[in-house]
Design a protein around this motif. Structure first.
Motif, PDB file in Angstrom:
ATOM      1  N   ASP A  78       6.494  59.632  30.026  1.00  0.00           N
ATOM      2  CA  ASP A  78       5.973  60.976  30.295  1.00  0.00           C
ATOM      3  C   ASP A  78       4.744  61.253  29.415  1.00  0.00           C
ATOM      4  O   ASP A  78       4.717  62.218  28.659  1.00  0.00           O
ATOM      5  CB  ASP A  78       7.054  62.041  30.067  1.00  0.00           C
ATOM      6  CG  ASP A  78       6.678  63.377  30.699  1.00  0.00           C
ATOM      7  OD1 ASP A  78       5.666  63.438  31.422  1.00  0.00           O
ATOM      8  OD2 ASP A  78       7.399  64.361  30.472  1.00  0.00           O
ATOM      9  N   HIS A 121       6.395  56.380  34.074  1.00  0.00           N
ATOM     10  CA  HIS A 121       6.281  57.850  33.993  1.00  0.00           C
ATOM     11  C   HIS A 121       5.049  58.251  33.177  1.00  0.00           C
ATOM     12  O   HIS A 121       5.128  58.412  31.963  1.00  0.00           O
ATOM     13  CB  HIS A 121       7.547  58.432  33.356  1.00  0.00           C
ATOM     14  CG  HIS A 121       7.636  59.929  33.440  1.00  0.00           C
ATOM     15  ND1 HIS A 121       8.805  60.613  33.220  1.00  0.00           N
ATOM     16  CD2 HIS A 121       6.702  60.884  33.716  1.00  0.00           C
ATOM     17  CE1 HIS A 121       8.592  61.913  33.349  1.00  0.00           C
ATOM     18  NE2 HIS A 121       7.318  62.107  33.636  1.00  0.00           N
ATOM     19  N   LYS A 142       8.546  62.626  43.838  1.00  0.00           N
ATOM     20  CA  LYS A 142       8.982  63.307  42.606  1.00  0.00           C
ATOM     21  C   LYS A 142       9.379  64.735  42.924  1.00  0.00           C
ATOM     22  O   LYS A 142       8.640  65.472  43.569  1.00  0.00           O
ATOM     23  CB  LYS A 142       7.814  63.322  41.601  1.00  0.00           C
ATOM     24  CG  LYS A 142       7.951  64.319  40.452  1.00  0.00           C
ATOM     25  CD  LYS A 142       8.615  63.729  39.234  1.00  0.00           C
ATOM     26  CE  LYS A 142       8.810  64.728  38.111  1.00  0.00           C
ATOM     27  NZ  LYS A 142       7.652  64.933  37.283  1.00  0.00           N
ATOM     28  N   HIS A 192       1.102  60.606  33.343  1.00  0.00           N
ATOM     29  CA  HIS A 192       0.303  61.654  34.012  1.00  0.00           C
ATOM     30  C   HIS A 192      -1.147  61.451  33.597  1.00  0.00           C
ATOM     31  O   HIS A 192      -1.601  61.984  32.590  1.00  0.00           O
ATOM     32  CB  HIS A 192       0.808  63.039  33.597  1.00  0.00           C
ATOM     33  CG  HIS A 192       2.232  63.289  33.962  1.00  0.00           C
ATOM     34  ND1 HIS A 192       2.622  63.553  35.248  1.00  0.00           N
ATOM     35  CD2 HIS A 192       3.368  63.267  33.225  1.00  0.00           C
ATOM     36  CE1 HIS A 192       3.937  63.709  35.281  1.00  0.00           C
ATOM     37  NE2 HIS A 192       4.416  63.527  34.071  1.00  0.00           N
ATOM     38  N   HIS A 219      14.110  62.141  32.585  1.00  0.00           N
ATOM     39  CA  HIS A 219      14.169  62.678  31.215  1.00  0.00           C
ATOM     40  C   HIS A 219      15.539  62.446  30.609  1.00  0.00           C
ATOM     41  O   HIS A 219      16.513  62.234  31.339  1.00  0.00           O
ATOM     42  CB  HIS A 219      13.883  64.189  31.196  1.00  0.00           C
ATOM     43  CG  HIS A 219      12.458  64.530  31.460  1.00  0.00           C
ATOM     44  ND1 HIS A 219      11.425  64.104  30.658  1.00  0.00           N
ATOM     45  CD2 HIS A 219      11.878  65.248  32.455  1.00  0.00           C
ATOM     46  CE1 HIS A 219      10.278  64.547  31.152  1.00  0.00           C
ATOM     47  NE2 HIS A 219      10.517  65.236  32.249  1.00  0.00           N
TER      48      HIS A 219
END
Ligand SMILES: [Zn+2]
Length: 507
Positions: free
Chosen positions: A409, A96, A226, A98, A284
């Protein structure tokens, strides 16, 4: 005379290193006398040797420490790397990230600090490797150039992605952009007939069905899909969300295309929705308990949803650093951590420390308390509310041996509290404190991730035939979580790279 000698020796040894790295790729490497820790046989940890050739693991030989005579011989022509006193684990997987989001910066700040951002992006793959991450999954591809450049760097983790994500029309996260410009950046948004008046006419319903959107994701070369269930927070609390029939169609299309279905869900309601829809991964932890927010003990209603997640074997990412990454602005110790120098180029670190660099903390502070609150008070608020919730839910899942898959994340918001590589190390520390065992953390970042992502024929364990993404460390990850900061060498497709050479401060 002395400085000159020192310089000369330094440049010689650097040349020597580059040379070994280049030849090791063509010549087999024999990693020897090392404690092999592979997640499929944790009950049987032995010393041994691993032969790496052409980027793959060729042989794994285990032997009894006492019987030195049984030691296998080094194959002719191989280069030996002694692992004596060290531990060898599979390269870590963070499912996860970005990559095109720049920590700590708004879009305008990115544009105004071009050179700084460029240096950061060049260092980023090395920072992940510095902490042992040899495989990443980017969940939302907004800027394919960043991913392509990442893959073109000489040293980088293997990178997979979920292509363009599938938000519901006008829902999270496309809701962040003004109505007239929010559709273009999300070409895979799902059409919602109930909102026909809020969708520009150029977008046809038939192009934005779950099936059509998933087909585009598949065609882009992605391995996952996603989507989101998020009613919003702060000023946007009533965002449209998809119903179970839409999720069921996404579920079916993903399965038919062989793609892994991942969903953004951080509330009790959202995780129940995700579990009922039998997604593959919830990306999450559960920090919003809705009407149950004030409950001190974990309510039975939540336990039932978590039990369902365990029973269905759904992959689970607590992503606790989402919260700690925001709290970093109120923790005076954060920016003084020496580890930041390893993963962040100097100019950017200096910018984080400047008044401009602290803008996000100010915004968070105001969002929490209009008049502003002292740092300690904000930390306390986080700890007693969201952090407590996610920790209690995560502890419960750990006690039920849930299928944790490691994901951070990074970065979850424009925060400097989520830096590449380091964020994974901090997440592991958080998970340990929340009650995961060292074995659970190790498996989450290796075999569980590999299996859930359907990459287990290539990565996740130390077995012949798999990619030689390996990490050598001086402490055992089954004895302390600090082991993940005791790395000495990272093998990238068989190429041994000394950890310190990957640090931002090494240049
Ligand atoms: Zn994310």
């Amino acid at each position: 005379m002395k400085p000159f000698t020192l310089l000369f020796t330094l440049s010689l040894s650097v040349a020597g290193l580059a040379d070994t790295a280049a030849t090791a790729q063509s010549r087999p490497t024999w990693i020897t006398d090392v404690t092999i820790i592979s997640p499929e046989r944790l009950d049987h940890i032995e010393t041994g040797s691993v032969l790496v050739e052409n980027g793959l693991i060729r042989r794994v030989e285990r032997y009894n420490k006492a019987a030195q005579s049984q030691k296998p011989k080094m194959p002719g022509g191989a280069v030996a790397i002694s692992g004596k006193g060290q531990y060898l684990i599979p390269g870590l997987i963070d499912s996860h990230v970005h990559l095109s989001s720049i920590p700590g910066m708004t879009f305008e700040q990115e544009k105004a600090n071009g050179a700084m951002v460029e240096a950061y992006l060049k260092q980023m793959p090395r920072s992940y490797l510095y902490y042992g991450y040899t495989t990443l999954v980017d969940l939302v591809v907004t800027d394919p150039d960043v991913l392509n450049n990442f893959r073109n760097e000489p040293l980088h983790p293997d990178l997979y992605d979920c292509g363009n994500s599938l938000p519901l029309a006008n829902g999270y996260p496309m809701s962040f952009a003004p109505l007239d410009v929010r559709f273009k950046p999300f070409p895979n948004f799902i059409y919602d007939p109930k909102q026909a008046d809020r969708i520009p006419a150029e977008f046809k319903p038939e192009d934005h069905t779950p099936k059509a959107a998933v087909a585009r994701v598949k065609a882009s070369g992605a391995i996952c899909v996603k989507t989101y269930f998020e009613r919003g927070f702060a000023d946007d609390k009533n965002l449209p969300v998809m119903g179970p029939e839409v999720l069921a169609q996404i579920r079916k299309a993903s399965k038919d295309s062989g793609l892994v279905l991942m969903i953004h869900a951080n509330s009790l309601e959202a995780q129940k929705f995700a579990a009922d829809g039998n997604v593959d991964v919830i990306v999450h932890g559960m920090w919003h308990w809705g009407d149950l927010n004030k409950e001190i003990e974990l309510p039975d209603q939540i336990k039932r949803v978590l039990d369902q997640i365990v029973e269905e074997g759904i992959g689970y990412q607590p992503t606790m650093q989402v919260l700690y990454g925001e709290m970093a602005y109120f923790d005076p110790a954060y920016l003084t951590m020496p580890a930041l120098l390893k993963v962040t180029p100097g100019p950017m670190l200096a910018w984080f420390n400047s008044p401009d660099g602290k803008w996000f903390g100010k915004e968070l502070n105001q969002a929490i308390n209009e008049k502003g609150a002292p740092d300690a008070e904000i930390i306390k608020m986080f700890e007693e509310d969201w952090v407590r919730h996610v920790r209690q839910a995560t502890a419960y899942l750990a006690s039920r041996n849930a299928n944790f898959v490691f994901g951070t994340d990074t970065p979850s918001a424009p925060t400097y509290g989520n830096l590449p590589g380091l964020n994974g190390y901090l997440e592991m520390q958080d998970l340990r404190k929340a009650g995961l065992s060292l074995e659970q953390i190790f498996k989450a970042a290796t075999i569980n991730n590999a299996k859930k992502l359907k990459l287990d024929s290539k990565i996740g364990t130390i077995e012949p035939g798999k990619i030689a993404n390996l990490v050598l460390m001086t402490k055992s990850p089954l004895e302390t979580v600090d082991a993940y900061d005791s790395i000495t060498t990272v093998f990238i497709h068989g190429n041994p790279v000394p950890r310190e050479s990957l640090a931002a401060s090494s240049k």
